[in-house]
Design an enzyme around this catalytic site. Sequence first.
Site, PDB file in Angstrom:
ATOM      1  N   LEU A  81       0.815  -1.209   0.000  1.00  0.00           N
ATOM      2  CA  LEU A  81       0.000   0.000   0.000  1.00  0.00           C
ATOM      3  C   LEU A  81       0.850   1.261   0.000  1.00  0.00           C
ATOM      4  O   LEU A  81       1.928   1.308   0.599  1.00  0.00           O
ATOM      5  CB  LEU A  81      -0.945   0.016   1.196  1.00  0.00           C
ATOM      6  CG  LEU A  81      -1.899  -1.177   1.352  1.00  0.00           C
ATOM      7  CD1 LEU A  81      -2.916  -0.898   2.451  1.00  0.00           C
ATOM      8  CD2 LEU A  81      -2.608  -1.497   0.045  1.00  0.00           C
ATOM      9  N   GLU A  83       0.294   5.930  -0.751  1.00  0.00           N
ATOM     10  CA  GLU A  83      -0.634   7.024  -0.515  1.00  0.00           C
ATOM     11  C   GLU A  83      -1.858   6.960  -1.428  1.00  0.00           C
ATOM     12  O   GLU A  83      -2.939   7.424  -1.064  1.00  0.00           O
ATOM     13  CB  GLU A  83       0.097   8.363  -0.699  1.00  0.00           C
ATOM     14  CG  GLU A  83      -0.775   9.600  -0.521  1.00  0.00           C
ATOM     15  CD  GLU A  83      -1.422   9.704   0.853  1.00  0.00           C
ATOM     16  OE1 GLU A  83      -2.472  10.360   0.961  1.00  0.00           O
ATOM     17  OE2 GLU A  83      -0.881   9.118   1.817  1.00  0.00           O
ATOM     18  N   HIS A  85      -3.500   4.244  -2.235  1.00  0.00           N
ATOM     19  CA  HIS A  85      -4.445   3.373  -1.523  1.00  0.00           C
ATOM     20  C   HIS A  85      -5.022   4.091  -0.298  1.00  0.00           C
ATOM     21  O   HIS A  85      -6.212   3.973  -0.004  1.00  0.00           O
ATOM     22  CB  HIS A  85      -3.743   2.092  -1.059  1.00  0.00           C
ATOM     23  CG  HIS A  85      -3.163   1.265  -2.157  1.00  0.00           C
ATOM     24  ND1 HIS A  85      -1.839   1.326  -2.510  1.00  0.00           N
ATOM     25  CD2 HIS A  85      -3.730   0.347  -2.983  1.00  0.00           C
ATOM     26  CE1 HIS A  85      -1.608   0.476  -3.497  1.00  0.00           C
ATOM     27  NE2 HIS A  85      -2.742  -0.121  -3.813  1.00  0.00           N
ATOM     28  N   GLN A 112      -4.799 -12.961 -12.366  1.00  0.00           N
ATOM     29  CA  GLN A 112      -4.675 -11.810 -13.251  1.00  0.00           C
ATOM     30  C   GLN A 112      -3.247 -11.556 -13.716  1.00  0.00           C
ATOM     31  O   GLN A 112      -2.980 -10.573 -14.392  1.00  0.00           O
ATOM     32  CB  GLN A 112      -5.232 -10.557 -12.570  1.00  0.00           C
ATOM     33  CG  GLN A 112      -4.459 -10.085 -11.364  1.00  0.00           C
ATOM     34  CD  GLN A 112      -5.260  -9.088 -10.559  1.00  0.00           C
ATOM     35  OE1 GLN A 112      -6.330  -9.399 -10.026  1.00  0.00           O
ATOM     36  NE2 GLN A 112      -4.751  -7.875 -10.451  1.00  0.00           N
ATOM     37  N   ASP A 202      -6.518   2.944 -13.062  1.00  0.00           N
ATOM     38  CA  ASP A 202      -6.823   1.732 -13.824  1.00  0.00           C
ATOM     39  C   ASP A 202      -8.200   1.917 -14.466  1.00  0.00           C
ATOM     40  O   ASP A 202      -9.180   1.286 -14.073  1.00  0.00           O
ATOM     41  CB  ASP A 202      -6.804   0.513 -12.900  1.00  0.00           C
ATOM     42  CG  ASP A 202      -5.407   0.221 -12.395  1.00  0.00           C
ATOM     43  OD1 ASP A 202      -4.587  -0.272 -13.167  1.00  0.00           O
ATOM     44  OD2 ASP A 202      -5.137   0.502 -11.215  1.00  0.00           O
TER      45      ASP A 202
END
Length: 450
Positions: A81, A83, A85, A112, A202
């Site tokens: 993780l 910043e 996140h 994935q 994303d």
Amino acid sequence: MTSSPLSPHPDQPADASRPTPPVDAGHQARTADASHPAPSADASHAAHSAHSAHLVHTAAALRDLPRSTGARAVVMTMGALHEGHATLVRAARHRVGPKGQVVVTVFVNPLQFGAGEDLDRYPRTLDADVELAAAAGADVVFAPSVDEVYPGGEPQIRIAAGPMGTLLEGASRPGHFDGVLTVVAKLLHLTAPDLAFYGQKDAQQLAVITRMAADLNFPVEIVGVPTVREEDGLALSSRNRYLSGPERCTALALSAALFAARDRLAAEEALRVRAASVGHHPAPDRAAALAALGEDRAAADAHAVAYAAAGVLHGPAVARAAARAVLDDAARLDPPLTLDYLALVDPSDFTEVPDAYEGEAILAVAAKVGSTRLIDNIRLVFGVGRPEATAAQQGGTTTEAADTGDAVDVVDAATSATAAPSASPPPPSVTSTPPATPPTTPQGPLGAPR
């Protein structure tokens, strides 16, 4: 993606007793409101950050935890993780309020990752992840094992991402989005949230998740959170740590290309507005009209306005060319940037838009620097200077707040068109939007971070 006010205002605590509104006909994700960004240290966040988050490793343990009286929000990550996140967690905390519950999932999803991708070297930092999640306002960290998520091995039945999942990232990483949607669906069932937060970095992942939730009637509101960038413009990603100093300098070309397209488009639209205000007069009259508008270089501007009035300029083509010029320069750097794709796409299906397109689009880029593959994107609106385009956009526009990084990772958002990335970027710090006045020289999920 264009968003519509389909649910309570993002800054109003969600009420679990109220049914989640259906996704609209465009199957578009709700986006946090930039005009009221989630505070980083409000009262509820301060109260939660003073306590540790519950760490659970099994679905049974998660079910045994008391459920709050408010809404539950989930932030899906693959760990490592940062910043970006933390911004997602803060946005979730702010939405559900002090009576709600925020669950962060940490799971490196093998489905994935394709052959030769970085599954084995993907960073695992669970202790640090729990600490960061708790500080950002999470109540629970759910970190299941592969056997917990996929008992008996890889599932025989998976969710197919459909045509949208075969484009761009899907073409570069066959089967990637099928793996993303399969684990997202499983985690949505296991965590049973009212809201799920994903990063706009994303963008394609956010689009396919939003479409899945709509098409398969998941009772959850999908919330998109804008990209967090470092001060030099580089989008936050867990994979940034793989970059050497020189590679990082080259990588700044991704955001520089996007900002160049944005700025070139803004200049074109401003020219079109001037053309409309001056009208279709003969050249001498046009020069006089421009002079009356306070233009010092009337003759030159008259020629430019006449060019715009004739419709020679096309926003999509101009934006693509501006971005590609920056990327072409970066391909000649040492180390070079190796472009995977540059695409200007319709947010609804991720197909390329034509040159005459008007409305919102996503300019997306993916490239390798050294052995590290990175992605980035920016949202652009074409035709904003024309009355017919403005009227067509009144049905809803995208607003932005704060972001993401790589989210399952479902988290992991100018310069001149010819400038090359700076050789010595400033020390990194975080901002949720690009600088208001870009430097003249580029400074610079569930999906695996790019």
